[in-house]
Design a protein around this motif. Structure first.
Motif, PDB file in Angstrom:
ATOM      1  N   SER A   1       0.961  -1.212   0.127  1.00  0.00           N
ATOM      2  CA  SER A   1       0.125   0.000   0.062  1.00  0.00           C
ATOM      3  C   SER A   1       1.062   1.432   0.091  1.00  0.00           C
ATOM      4  O   SER A   1       0.662   2.042  -0.705  1.00  0.00           O
ATOM      5  CB  SER A   1      -0.921   0.056   1.201  1.00  0.00           C
ATOM      6  OG  SER A   1      -1.658   1.175   1.207  1.00  0.00           O
ATOM      7  N   SER A   2       1.921   1.129   0.708  1.00  0.00           N
ATOM      8  CA  SER A   2       2.900   2.409   0.757  1.00  0.00           C
ATOM      9  C   SER A   2       3.585   2.731  -0.392  1.00  0.00           C
ATOM     10  O   SER A   2       3.700   3.770  -0.787  1.00  0.00           O
ATOM     11  CB  SER A   2       4.037   2.177   2.013  1.00  0.00           C
ATOM     12  OG  SER A   2       3.338   1.908   3.094  1.00  0.00           O
ATOM     13  N   VAL A   3       3.738   1.585  -1.189  1.00  0.00           N
ATOM     14  CA  VAL A   3       4.259   1.655  -2.643  1.00  0.00           C
ATOM     15  C   VAL A   3       3.468   2.770  -3.480  1.00  0.00           C
ATOM     16  O   VAL A   3       3.971   3.582  -4.359  1.00  0.00           O
ATOM     17  CB  VAL A   3       4.398   0.561  -3.406  1.00  0.00           C
ATOM     18  CG1 VAL A   3       4.775   0.396  -4.748  1.00  0.00           C
ATOM     19  CG2 VAL A   3       5.637  -0.297  -2.972  1.00  0.00           C
ATOM     20  N   ALA A   4       2.088   2.621  -3.155  1.00  0.00           N
ATOM     21  CA  ALA A   4       1.029   3.765  -3.922  1.00  0.00           C
ATOM     22  C   ALA A   4       0.963   4.941  -3.106  1.00  0.00           C
ATOM     23  O   ALA A   4       0.913   6.031  -3.586  1.00  0.00           O
ATOM     24  CB  ALA A   4      -0.163   3.100  -3.889  1.00  0.00           C
TER      25      ALA A   4
ATOM     26  N   HIS B   1      -1.094  15.429 -12.063  1.00  0.00           N
ATOM     27  CA  HIS B   1      -1.963  14.267 -12.531  1.00  0.00           C
ATOM     28  C   HIS B   1      -1.336  13.335 -13.444  1.00  0.00           C
ATOM     29  O   HIS B   1      -1.378  11.994 -13.550  1.00  0.00           O
ATOM     30  CB  HIS B   1      -3.241  14.692 -13.108  1.00  0.00           C
ATOM     31  CG  HIS B   1      -3.014  15.160 -14.254  1.00  0.00           C
ATOM     32  ND1 HIS B   1      -3.262  14.569 -15.678  1.00  0.00           N
ATOM     33  CD2 HIS B   1      -2.910  16.549 -14.971  1.00  0.00           C
ATOM     34  CE1 HIS B   1      -3.113  15.377 -16.767  1.00  0.00           C
ATOM     35  NE2 HIS B   1      -3.001  16.735 -16.228  1.00  0.00           N
ATOM     36  N   ILE B   2      -0.361  13.961 -14.456  1.00  0.00           N
ATOM     37  CA  ILE B   2       0.561  13.068 -15.257  1.00  0.00           C
ATOM     38  C   ILE B   2       1.491  11.901 -14.359  1.00  0.00           C
ATOM     39  O   ILE B   2       1.444  10.770 -14.469  1.00  0.00           O
ATOM     40  CB  ILE B   2       1.434  13.924 -16.006  1.00  0.00           C
ATOM     41  CG1 ILE B   2       0.390  14.714 -17.071  1.00  0.00           C
ATOM     42  CG2 ILE B   2       2.361  12.968 -16.957  1.00  0.00           C
ATOM     43  CD1 ILE B   2       1.081  15.638 -18.073  1.00  0.00           C
ATOM     44  N   ALA B   3       2.162  12.534 -13.586  1.00  0.00           N
ATOM     45  CA  ALA B   3       2.972  11.597 -12.571  1.00  0.00           C
ATOM     46  C   ALA B   3       2.082  10.638 -11.834  1.00  0.00           C
ATOM     47  O   ALA B   3       2.725   9.526 -11.552  1.00  0.00           O
ATOM     48  CB  ALA B   3       4.070  12.493 -11.657  1.00  0.00           C
ATOM     49  N   LEU B   4       1.076  11.071 -11.561  1.00  0.00           N
ATOM     50  CA  LEU B   4       0.083  10.201 -10.428  1.00  0.00           C
ATOM     51  C   LEU B   4      -0.386   9.231 -11.501  1.00  0.00           C
ATOM     52  O   LEU B   4      -0.551   7.828 -11.104  1.00  0.00           O
ATOM     53  CB  LEU B   4      -1.085  10.935 -10.037  1.00  0.00           C
ATOM     54  CG  LEU B   4      -0.692  11.896  -8.744  1.00  0.00           C
ATOM     55  CD1 LEU B   4      -1.893  12.894  -8.438  1.00  0.00           C
ATOM     56  CD2 LEU B   4      -0.243  11.040  -7.606  1.00  0.00           C
ATOM     57  N   LYS B   5      -0.591   9.337 -12.942  1.00  0.00           N
ATOM     58  CA  LYS B   5      -0.991   8.453 -13.725  1.00  0.00           C
ATOM     59  C   LYS B   5      -0.045   7.307 -13.967  1.00  0.00           C
ATOM     60  O   LYS B   5      -0.276   6.228 -14.090  1.00  0.00           O
ATOM     61  CB  LYS B   5      -1.645   9.070 -15.077  1.00  0.00           C
ATOM     62  CG  LYS B   5      -2.900   9.894 -14.881  1.00  0.00           C
ATOM     63  CD  LYS B   5      -3.277  10.563 -16.169  1.00  0.00           C
ATOM     64  CE  LYS B   5      -4.557  11.483 -15.940  1.00  0.00           C
ATOM     65  NZ  LYS B   5      -5.039  12.140 -17.313  1.00  0.00           N
ATOM     66  N   ILE B   6       1.241   7.752 -14.099  1.00  0.00           N
ATOM     67  CA  ILE B   6       2.371   6.874 -14.488  1.00  0.00           C
ATOM     68  C   ILE B   6       2.363   5.938 -13.197  1.00  0.00           C
ATOM     69  O   ILE B   6       2.608   4.778 -13.267  1.00  0.00           O
ATOM     70  CB  ILE B   6       3.444   7.574 -14.710  1.00  0.00           C
ATOM     71  CG1 ILE B   6       3.436   8.468 -16.065  1.00  0.00           C
ATOM     72  CG2 ILE B   6       4.896   6.650 -14.602  1.00  0.00           C
ATOM     73  CD1 ILE B   6       4.556   9.465 -16.329  1.00  0.00           C
ATOM     74  N   CYS B   7       2.564   6.578 -12.112  1.00  0.00           N
ATOM     75  CA  CYS B   7       2.626   5.847 -10.981  1.00  0.00           C
ATOM     76  C   CYS B   7       1.531   4.503 -10.590  1.00  0.00           C
ATOM     77  O   CYS B   7       1.867   3.665 -10.127  1.00  0.00           O
ATOM     78  CB  CYS B   7       2.396   6.555  -9.590  1.00  0.00           C
ATOM     79  SG  CYS B   7       4.292   7.660  -9.527  1.00  0.00           S
ATOM     80  N   ALA B   8       0.254   5.190 -10.972  1.00  0.00           N
ATOM     81  CA  ALA B   8      -0.861   4.108 -10.798  1.00  0.00           C
ATOM     82  C   ALA B   8      -0.515   3.168 -11.888  1.00  0.00           C
ATOM     83  O   ALA B   8      -0.740   1.766 -11.424  1.00  0.00           O
ATOM     84  CB  ALA B   8      -2.112   4.836 -11.412  1.00  0.00           C
ATOM     85  N   GLY B   9      -0.144   3.312 -13.074  1.00  0.00           N
ATOM     86  CA  GLY B   9       0.096   2.122 -14.138  1.00  0.00           C
ATOM     87  C   GLY B   9       1.274   1.058 -13.371  1.00  0.00           C
ATOM     88  O   GLY B   9       1.158  -0.055 -13.487  1.00  0.00           O
TER      89      GLY B   9
END
Length: 363
Positions: free
Chosen positions: A315-318, A329-337
């Protein structure tokens, strides 16, 4: 900090009283089903941990009525909104007769109440095309209720081992409180702190020995609390990316989505059919190999407790990148992927007995 301390104290004492006098009520409140596929405890345990958490949050908010009416009214409306989903879960804990569909409907009702009184409707998700559809009010309302219910249910889904769902909730609420502090959204911050204190008071008794369980009432309550605070944070503060709360809660959300995919597509069974193939369950069986074959209560309890930290780390990885990139939001989308890829790789590695050796704990 008073919200944390008050909630912590009330929850701590409330859980103690439930445990101390369980001989008077365990025939009603105890989780006596020890043979289910998702059961890993060896004795009947009170499963109404959500009750002291709810009361603790309410008590923590009382002082706000004397020093900050804006915060007090906001937090009270949010707590009132949580009542339908909490009560539905608590009734299931007491009667074992409230189905998953009924609990989901109750959570949608809670989301609708919060949406109406706090203007908490999700109108865009920063995805081209979908944002236009969400600009239609009725669709936005339905979508919001569905998302809130889904997140709340996801916390119930991962509530499988001592400290798992509740500690993940503390990690997420800490991140929410931190960002709320940074942008000076004090109502959100106070609600986050109250939730942290209440859950930590419960965790003292739940982890590692499992003396009391969250139950459906507690799991749906903390899931709803996190989902609504996340939604309200981005609605009240346009600088916060809509993908911030998604990445924050991505572990329980992705666990739910992956479970539906696994059951419907791979197993071709009902998505509501319980099984023992969640990530936390296969980690328990194939990664935490210590005490395998043992029937001693103490060693089984220890093995149960060892499982949860794996998922806290996941969970902490996210959560960590969500905190770092909360307005990008771009960095967040990459991290989500990247998180989704990590989850799938970890799951299939364990299932295929290719778990990295450094993850395995054995006697």
């Amino acid at each position: 900090m008073s919200a944390v301390l008050i909630a912590l104290f009330v929850s701590l004492i409330g859980c103690f009283l439930i445990i101390r006098f369980q001989h008077l009520h365990k025939h009603v409140t105890g989780d006596t089903d020890l043979s289910g596929v998702q059961k890993f405890h060896t004795n009947a345990v009170p499963r109404i941990g959500g009750l002291p958490i709810f009361i603790a949050i309410g008590c923590a908010l009382i002082p706000r009525w004397t020093n900050d009416l804006n915060v007090a009214s906001f937090t009270t409306l949010l707590l009132i909104s949580a009542l339908p989903c909490f009560l539905a879960g608590l009734l299931e804990d007491l009667t074992k007769k409230i189905g998953a569909k009924e609990r989901l409907v109750a959570t949608m009702v809670s989301a609708a109440i919060a949406g109406w009184y706090l203007d908490a409707w999700l109108t865009n998700v920063q995805i081209f095309g979908i944002d236009w559809i969400l600009s239609i009010p009725i669709i936005s309302m339905i979508f919001t209720c569905f998302c809130i219910a889904g997140v709340a249910n996801s916390f119930n889904l991962i509530d499988g081992y001592h400290g798992l769902s509740s500690a993940v909730a503390v990690i997420i609420l800490t991140a929410l409180g931190y960002v709320a502090f940074q942008i000076k959204d004090y109502p959100i911050m106070v609600c986050s702190l109250a939730g942290i204190g209440a859950i930590v008071g419960f965790l003292f008794w739940n982890y590692p020995r499992g003396l009391i369980f969250l139950g459906d009432g507690g799991a749906y309550l903390i899931g709803f609390w996190i989902a609504e605070l996340s939604l309200l944070l981005v609605l009240r503060n346009p600088t916060v990316s809509k993908w911030f709360p998604l990445l924050l809660c991505l572990y329980p959300i992705f666990e739910t989505v992956f479970t539906v995919y696994r059951r419907v597509v791979l197993m071709r069974v009902s998505p509501g059919l319980p099984d023992a193939s969640h990530l936390h369950q296969i980690i328990y069986k194939r990664v935490v190999r210590w005490t395998i074959g043992s029937t001693e209560v103490e060693t089984l309890t220890q093995r149960n407790a060892i499982t949860a930290p794996y998922l806290w780390l996941l969970s902490s990885v996210a959560v960590v990148p969500a905190i770092i990139f909360w307005n990008n939001h771009i960095a967040l989308k990459i991290c989500a992927g990247l998180f989704a890829i990590t989850y799938v790789w970890l799951y299939w590695s364990i299932v295929r007995f290719k778990t990295p050796k450094w993850l395995i704990i054995q006697k």
